[in-house]
Write an enzyme that holds these catalytic residues in place. Structure first.
Site, short mmCIF file in Angstrom:
data_model
loop_
_atom_site.label_atom_id
_atom_site.label_comp_id
_atom_site.label_asym_id
_atom_site.label_seq_id
_atom_site.Cartn_x
_atom_site.Cartn_y
_atom_site.Cartn_z
N HIS A 91 0.84 -1.19 0.00
CA HIS A 91 0.00 0.00 0.00
C HIS A 91 0.88 1.26 0.00
CE1 HIS A 91 -2.78 3.11 1.26
NE2 HIS A 91 -2.05 3.33 2.33
N ASP A 120 5.64 21.99 -26.35
CA ASP A 120 5.69 20.62 -25.81
C ASP A 120 6.76 20.61 -24.74
OD1 ASP A 120 5.81 17.78 -25.41
OD2 ASP A 120 4.94 17.53 -27.39
N TRP A 156 7.05 0.31 3.87
CA TRP A 156 7.48 1.08 2.70
C TRP A 156 8.85 1.70 2.96
CZ3 TRP A 156 8.51 6.32 1.55
CH2 TRP A 156 8.36 7.20 2.62
N SER A 184 12.44 6.52 -13.95
CA SER A 184 11.34 7.25 -14.56
C SER A 184 11.19 8.64 -13.95
CB SER A 184 10.05 6.45 -14.38
OG SER A 184 8.94 7.25 -14.66
N SER A 185 11.24 8.74 -12.62
CA SER A 185 11.11 10.06 -11.99
C SER A 185 12.27 10.96 -12.37
CB SER A 185 11.11 9.97 -10.48
OG SER A 185 10.26 9.02 -10.03
N HIS A 268 13.06 12.21 3.64
CA HIS A 268 12.39 13.44 4.01
C HIS A 268 12.21 14.39 2.84
CE1 HIS A 268 10.36 16.27 6.42
NE2 HIS A 268 11.03 17.17 5.72
N GLU A 270 11.82 13.49 -0.04
CA GLU A 270 10.76 12.81 -0.80
C GLU A 270 9.37 13.26 -0.33
OE1 GLU A 270 10.43 10.84 -3.36
OE2 GLU A 270 8.40 10.07 -3.05
N TYR A 272 8.56 16.05 0.70
CA TYR A 272 8.29 17.37 0.12
C TYR A 272 8.08 17.29 -1.38
CZ TYR A 272 8.50 19.44 4.55
OH TYR A 272 8.19 19.73 5.83
N SER A 283 -2.10 27.23 -4.89
CA SER A 283 -1.80 28.64 -5.15
C SER A 283 -2.37 29.10 -6.49
CB SER A 283 -0.29 28.87 -5.15
OG SER A 283 0.26 28.46 -3.93
N HIS A 317 14.75 13.42 12.11
CA HIS A 317 13.56 13.46 12.97
C HIS A 317 12.77 12.15 12.83
CE1 HIS A 317 11.27 15.79 9.59
NE2 HIS A 317 11.10 14.51 9.41
N HIS A 318 13.11 11.33 11.84
CA HIS A 318 12.50 10.01 11.75
C HIS A 318 13.26 8.99 12.62
CE1 HIS A 318 9.85 11.14 8.42
NE2 HIS A 318 10.84 11.92 8.06
N THR A 343 6.41 26.98 5.89
CA THR A 343 5.12 26.34 5.63
C THR A 343 3.99 27.24 6.13
OG1 THR A 343 6.27 24.26 6.06
CG2 THR A 343 3.90 24.14 5.81
N LYS A 346 3.17 30.06 3.81
CA LYS A 346 2.28 29.68 2.71
C LYS A 346 0.83 29.69 3.16
CE LYS A 346 5.21 27.18 -0.27
NZ LYS A 346 4.62 27.76 -1.45
N ARG A 465 1.91 0.97 15.18
CA ARG A 465 1.53 0.82 13.78
C ARG A 465 2.05 -0.50 13.24
NH1 ARG A 465 5.82 4.87 10.66
NH2 ARG A 465 4.78 4.05 8.83
C1 HEM Z 1 5.25 21.07 9.42
C2 HEM Z 1 5.75 20.15 8.70
C3 HEM Z 1 6.11 18.75 9.15
C4 HEM Z 1 6.72 18.33 10.29
C5 HEM Z 1 7.21 19.19 11.43
C6 HEM Z 1 6.83 16.90 10.21
C7 HEM Z 1 7.42 16.08 11.18
C8 HEM Z 1 7.48 14.71 11.13
C9 HEM Z 1 8.14 13.87 12.08
C10 HEM Z 1 8.89 14.37 13.31
C11 HEM Z 1 7.96 12.58 11.70
C12 HEM Z 1 8.53 11.33 12.37
C13 HEM Z 1 7.57 10.73 13.32
C14 HEM Z 1 8.03 9.40 13.82
O1 HEM Z 1 8.28 8.48 13.01
O2 HEM Z 1 8.12 9.25 15.04
C15 HEM Z 1 7.20 12.59 10.50
C16 HEM Z 1 6.81 11.47 9.81
C17 HEM Z 1 6.30 11.52 8.53
N1 HEM Z 1 5.95 12.65 7.83
FE1 HEM Z 1 6.02 14.54 8.49
N2 HEM Z 1 6.27 16.46 9.06
C18 HEM Z 1 5.83 17.57 8.38
C19 HEM Z 1 5.23 17.59 7.16
C20 HEM Z 1 5.07 16.50 6.35
C21 HEM Z 1 4.64 16.53 4.98
C22 HEM Z 1 4.30 17.79 4.20
C23 HEM Z 1 4.63 15.26 4.55
C24 HEM Z 1 4.26 14.70 3.20
C25 HEM Z 1 3.52 15.22 2.32
C26 HEM Z 1 5.04 14.42 5.63
C27 HEM Z 1 5.12 13.06 5.56
C28 HEM Z 1 5.55 12.24 6.57
C29 HEM Z 1 5.61 10.82 6.47
C30 HEM Z 1 5.25 9.98 5.24
C31 HEM Z 1 6.06 10.36 7.71
C32 HEM Z 1 6.19 8.93 8.19
C33 HEM Z 1 7.22 8.13 7.59
C34 HEM Z 1 7.15 6.71 8.13
O3 HEM Z 1 7.71 6.46 9.20
O4 HEM Z 1 6.54 5.86 7.47
N3 HEM Z 1 5.29 15.20 6.73
N4 HEM Z 1 6.90 13.91 10.16
CU LIG Z 2 10.43 13.89 7.61
#
Ligand code: HEM
Ligand SMILES: [Cu+2]
Lengths: 544, 199
Positions: A91, A120, A156, A184-185, A268, A270, A272, A283, A317-318, A343, A346, A465
Site C-alpha cells: 500500500h 511541448d 514502505w 522514470s522520476s 524526508h 521525498e 516534500y 496557489s 527526525h525520523h 510552511t 504559505k 503501527r
Molecule cells: C510542518 C511540517 C512537518 C513536520 C514538522 C513533520 C514532522 C514529522 C516527524 C517528526 C515525523 C517522524 C515521526 C516518527 O516516526 O516518530 C514525521 C513522519 C512523517 N511525515 Fe512529516 N512532518 C511535516 C510535514 C510533512 C509533509 C508535508 C509530509 C508529506 C507530504 C510528511 C510526511 C511524513 C511521512 C510519510 C512520515 C512517516 C514516515 C514513516 O515512518 O513511514 N510530513 N513527520
Molecule cells: Cu520527515
C-alpha cells in the site's frame, strides 16, 4: 539523446506530437493503441500518467482496505499476519511511488508547457520513455505478490536488516522495480527542468511563472538530488543480499543505522516532493475562485525554496529513538520546527488571498479549501512529532500514521483532485458535473476525517503501527477508522464517474473556463487542441 | 518584444546544457550516497557516536590512577544464529578506577563438528564512553578460527582514561559473535565493502 523542437512555422504546425518519429511534414499519426504507445505529445503523455496514477490509486486503495478490514476488530480474523505485512508495505509503496508521484508528473506534463507557452516538453521522446517505465516497474512490483515467499513485507521504509537478511526472495524484484520507477522520476525531472528553464514564452521571466511551475521546478531539483541516493541505498541492499557485501550488516562491519540515515536523507525530501506541487496547485486555484491576485507571490517562491533546502537538514527526525547523541536530537528537533515557518508563510498567504475575496465554491475550490484546513492539521501533528522527547512516546504509533495521512491524503491527494477538477474543462472541453463533484467532495472529506482523525487518539494511547492485532481498548477507534476508510474508498468511484462523464460530454467550457483564472493555459481553446503554442504567445506581464 | 518567435537554436543549446548539468548532478549524488558509507564510519569513529570503538590496538596512556572514582564495567556476550559458538567471560562485571589497566579473559567455544571462522564485534554503551575506552589487546581486532569442539581463551586488556565524563558510572561492552562467511567457503569471491575489520 534526441532534441526535438517544432519550428514555429505554419507548415509544420501539425508535427509536434510525432516529429520525433519521422521527418516528413505530412504523415499519418499512428492509430489505435500504437498512438498511445508511441505518443510524444505532452498532453497525451500527461493523460497516460494520470490514468496510470488513478489505476494505482485504486490498487493501493484495495490493499489499504484489506488492512482496515483486518483492523476492524481486535484479534486476527481475515488475513495471515504475514500477508497483512505485505499489504501495508505494498500500500505504502504503491501510493507514494505509483499514485501520488506519477499524478504530479502527469499534471506537470499537461500543464507546465501550457502555463509557460511552450509547444511541448523539451524532450518529448524521453518523456514517452519515462512514462512507459512505470507500468513495467509496477507490474513487476505487483507480481511479487504471487512469488514464493510473498511480496515485500518490511514496510514502505524497508529498513535493513529486515529488508536484507530477513527479507523474502522477491526483494530483488522489489529493488529492480524501485530502480525503474526511480529512473522514470529522474528522467521526468530532467525533462521538466529543461522545459521550464529553456522553453518559456519570450518575455516570461522566472518571477513571472505561475506557482505550479515554480513548485514543480523546485520539486524536480529535489528529485535530481535525492533519487540517486535512493538508487544508491537499494543498490547497497541488492549487494548485501546477493553479493555478500555488508553495508548494513554488523556481522561484516556494516551498520543498520547507516541504512536509516541514507533512507531518510532521501525520504524526508521525498515527502516534500509529494507536497510542493500540491502547494503550487492550491496557489493557482485559491486566487482564481477568490477573484484576487495571490497574496505574496515572491514570498511563496522563497518559502518553497527554503522548504526544499531545509528538507535536507531534518532527516533524523525520523530516527529520534534510534539512539542519537543529545546534540543531534536537539539539532534535528529545532531544524524540523524551523520548516514550519516557511510552511506557515504559505498557509497565511492563502488565507490572506481569501480575505475579502469574492469567493465561490466550485469543486476545485472546495478541494483546495479543504486542503488548506486539513493539511494544516497534519502540519500541527508534525510539529508535535518534531519534539524529540515527545516523539519517544509517539514514534511508531498510529499518531505518526495519522500525521502523514493528513498531509498526504487531504494534502497531496486532495490537491491532485482539485487540480483535476480545475483543469478538466481545459482537457475535455466540458465542465465536470457539479452536483456529483460535490457529492464526491463531501463524502471524501467525511471519509478522510473518519478514517484518520481517530488514529490520533489511538496513537496517543499507544497503539503501535503495522501490527495486525491490537489491545481491546483501541477497538472503537479502529472500527470508526475502518468504516471511514470504506466510505472514502467507495466515494472515489464517484470521482471516476465524474471523470468519465466529463470526458464524454457535459456543459461546454469556453477557453477561459473559470472567471478569475488568469494564467496562459486559459488563452488556448477548451479542449486544448493537440498542438498549442506552436508560435509562442505574447506574454503580458500582469501588474503585480 | 519585436519578434515573439522563440529562438529555437538558443533553446536547443539551452536544453542540451541543462541535460548535461542535471546528469552530472545525478552522477554526483549517486557517488555521494556511496561516499557517505566510509564518511559515516569515519564520523562515528571520530566522535565516538554509535558506540563504535577503535578498530586497532591502542597504547596505554600512562596516567595516574584516579582512586576517587569507581566505574562498573559490564560485559555482555551474545551468540549469533549463523555461528554455533559460545562466547563466555570470566566475570560479567568488574569495578575499575579510571587510568588503571585491566585484564579480563574471554572463552570462545566451537560447539559444532565443523571448523569455522567467526568474529566478535563490540559495541559500547553509553556511546560517549567509547572515546575513553582504550583497548590494548582485544580478540575483537581479528577473526578467530576454531576447530570442531575447540575452546580458546583470549584476553581483553583495556583502560578507561581519566577524562571519562564524570556522569558515567557504568560502561557496558557488548560482544556479538558473527560468522565470517567467506572464510568458510574459500571458493566464493571475497567481497568485503566497508571496513571489514571493525573493532
Ligand atoms: C510542518 C511540517 C512537518 C513536520 C514538522 C513533520 C514532522 C514529522 C516527524 C517528526 C515525523 C517522524 C515521526 C516518527 O516516526 O516518530 C514525521 C513522519 C512523517 N511525515 Fe512529516 N512532518 C511535516 C510535514 C510533512 C509533509 C508535508 C509530509 C508529506 C507530504 C510528511 C510526511 C511524513 C511521512 C510519510 C512520515 C512517516 C514516515 C514513516 O515512518 O513511514 N510530513 N513527520
Ligand atoms: Cu520527515
Amino acid at each position: 539523446m534526441a532534441f526535438h523542437f517544432p519550428k514555429p512555422t505554419p507548415e509544420q504546425s501539425t508535427t509536434t506530437a510525432d516529429a520525433g518519429l519521422a521527418d516528413s511534414h505530412h504523415h499519418e499519426r499512428p492509430r489505435g493503441l500504437m498512438r498511445w504507445v508511441l505518443t510524444t505529445s505532452h498532453k497525451e503523455i500527461g493523460s497516460l500518467y494520470l490514468i496510470f496514477s488513478l489505476t494505482m490509486f485504486f490498487i493501493g486503495g484495495i490493499f489499504a482496505l484489506v488492512v482496515r478490514a483486518e483492523l476492524f476488530q481486535p484479534g486476527l480474523q481475515l488475513v495471515e499476519p504475514e500477508f497483512f505485512n505485505q499489504m501495508t508495505t505494498m500500500h505504502g509503496l504503491i501510493m507514494v511511488f505509483g499514485a501520488v508521484m506519477p499524478a504530479f508528473v502527469g499534471l506537470a506534463n499537461w500543464m507546465v508547457p501550457l502555463q509557460i507557452g511552450a509547444p511541448d516538453m523539451a524532450l518529448p521522446r524521453l518523456n514517452n520513455f519515462s512514462f512507459w517505465l512505470l507500468p513495467v516497474a509496477f507490474t513487476l512490483l505487483l507480481s511479487t505478490l504471487f512469488m514464493p515467499g510473498g511480496a515485500p513485507n518490511f514496510g514502505w521504509t524497508f529498513y535493513a536488516p529486515l529488508s536484507t537478511t530477513y527479507a523474502p526472495p522477491s526483494t530483488t524484484f522489489f529493488i529492480l522495480s524501485l530502480h525503474l520507477a526511480g529512473i522514470s522520476s529522474i528522467l521526468g525531472a530532467i525533462n521538466i527542468i529543461a522545459t521550464i528553464l529553456n522553453l518559456r514564452a519570450p518575455g516570461m521571466r522566472m518571477m513571472d511563472m505561475p506557482l505550479f511551475v515554480w513548485t514543480w521546478l523546485i520539486t524536480a531539483f529535489l528529485l535530481i538530488a535525492v533519487m540517486p541516493v535512493l538508487a544508491g541505498v537499494i543498490t547497497m541492499m541488492l549487494m548485501d543480499i546477493n553479493f555478500g557485501t555488508s553495508f548494513f550488516s554488523a556481522a561484516g562491519g556494516g551498520d543498520p543505522v547507516l541504512f536509516q540515515h541514507l533512507f531518510w536523507f532521501f525520504g524526508h525530501p521525498e515527502v516534500y516532493i509529494l507536497i510542493l506541487p500540491a502547494f503550487g496547485i492550491v496557489s493557482a486555484i485559491i486566487p482564481t475562485f477568490a477573484r484576487k491576485r495571490l497574496f505574496g507571490y515572491a514570498s511563496m517562491v522563497y518559502a518553497t525554496a527554503s522548504i526544499a533546502i531545509l528538507s535536507f537538514l531534518v532527516w533524523a527526525h525520523h530516527m529520534f529513538v534510534v539512539g542519537l547523541p543529545l546534540v543531534a536530537e536537539l539539532f534535528f528537533m529545532y531544524a524540523t520546527m524551523l520548516i514550519a515557518v516557511p510552511t506557515g508563510v504559505k498557509v497565511f498567504n492563502w488565507i490572506t488571498t481569501l480575505f475579502r475575496g469574492s469567493i465561490t465554491f466550485e469543486p476545485p475550490m472546495l478541494f483546495a479549501l479543504a486542503f488548506v484546513v486539513l493539511f494544516t492539521i497534519g502540519g500541527f501533528s508534525g510539529l508535535m512529532l518534531a519534539i524529540a522527547p515527545a516523539d519517544f512516546q509517539y514514534h511508531d504509533t498510529y499518531f505518526v500514521v495519522a500525521h502523514f495521512h493528513y498531509v498526504l491524503v487531504p494534502g497531496a491527494v486532495f490537491a491532485i483532485m482539485a487540480a483535476v477538477y480545475y483543469w478538466l474543462p481545459k482537457w475535455t472541453g466540458h465542465y465536470p458535473h457539479e452536483r456529483l463533484s460535490q457529492v464526491h467532495f463531501w463524502l471524501s472529506v467525511i471519509g478522510v476525517n473518519l478514517t484518520f482523525f481517530p488514529m490520533h487518539f489511538s496513537g496517543l494511547a499507544g497503539m503501535p503501527r503495522r501490527i495486525p492485532d491490537y489491545a481491546l481498548q483501541f477497538a472503537d477507534f479502529n472500527m470508526v477508522s475502518s468504516l471511514g476508510a470504506l466510505l472514502y474508498g467507495a466515494s472515489q468511484l464517484v470521482f471516476v464517474l465524474v471523470i468519465v462523464m466529463c470526458v464524454r460530454g457535459g456543459k461546454k467550457a469556453p477557453a477561459k473556463a473559470w472567471e478569475g483564472a488568469e494564467d496562459l493555459e486559459w488563452s488556448v481553446p477548451s479542449p486544448a487542441p493537440l498542438h498549442t503554442f506552436e508560435t509562442p504567445p505574447n506574454f503580458e506581464r500582469p501588474v503585480h | 518584444m519585436t519578434q515573439p518567435n522563440r529562438d529555437d537554436h538558443g533553446a536547443k543549446k539551452g536544453v542540451r546544457r541543462t541535460v548535461v548539468r542535471t546528469v552530472a548532478a545525478l552522477a554526483g549524488m549517486f557517488a555521494f550516497a556511496f561516499a557517505l558509507v566510509p564518511l559515516y564510519d569515519v564520523f562515528c569513529e571520530v566522535t565516538g557516536i554509535n558506540g563504535k570503538t577503535n578498530s586497532s590496538a591502542q597504547a596505554v596512556i600512562h596516567e595516574e590512577v584516579d582512586e576517587s572514582r569507581m566505574i562498573t564495567v559490564q560485559f555482555i556476550t551474545r551468540g549469533s544464529s549463523g555461528l554455533p559458538w559460545e562466547l563466555d567471560v570470566e566475570s560479567r562485571q568488574v569495578r575499575v578506577h579510571p587510568g588503571q589497566t585491566n585484564e579480563v579473559n574471554f572463552t570462545f567455544h566451537n560447539r559444532s563438528d565443523n571448523s569455522s571462522w567467526g568474529r566478535a564485534v563490540p559495541s559500547v554503551s553509553p556511546s560517549n564512553a567509547s572515546l575513553h575506552l582504550r583497548k590494548v589487546t582485544c580478540f575483537c581486532f581479528e577473526e578467530q578460527h576454531l576447530q570442531p569442539g575447540e575452546r580458546i581463551e583470549a584476553p581483553l586488556v583495556f583502560q578507561l582514561t581519566r577524562d571519562l565524563p564524570p556522569e558515567i558510572k557504568t560502561v557496558t561492552l557488548v560482544y556479538t559473535l558473527y560468522p565470517v562467511a567467506h572464510k568458510n567457503e574459500p571458493l566464493q569471491a571475497q567481497v568485503t565493502i566497508g571496513k571489514g575489520d571493525e573493532a
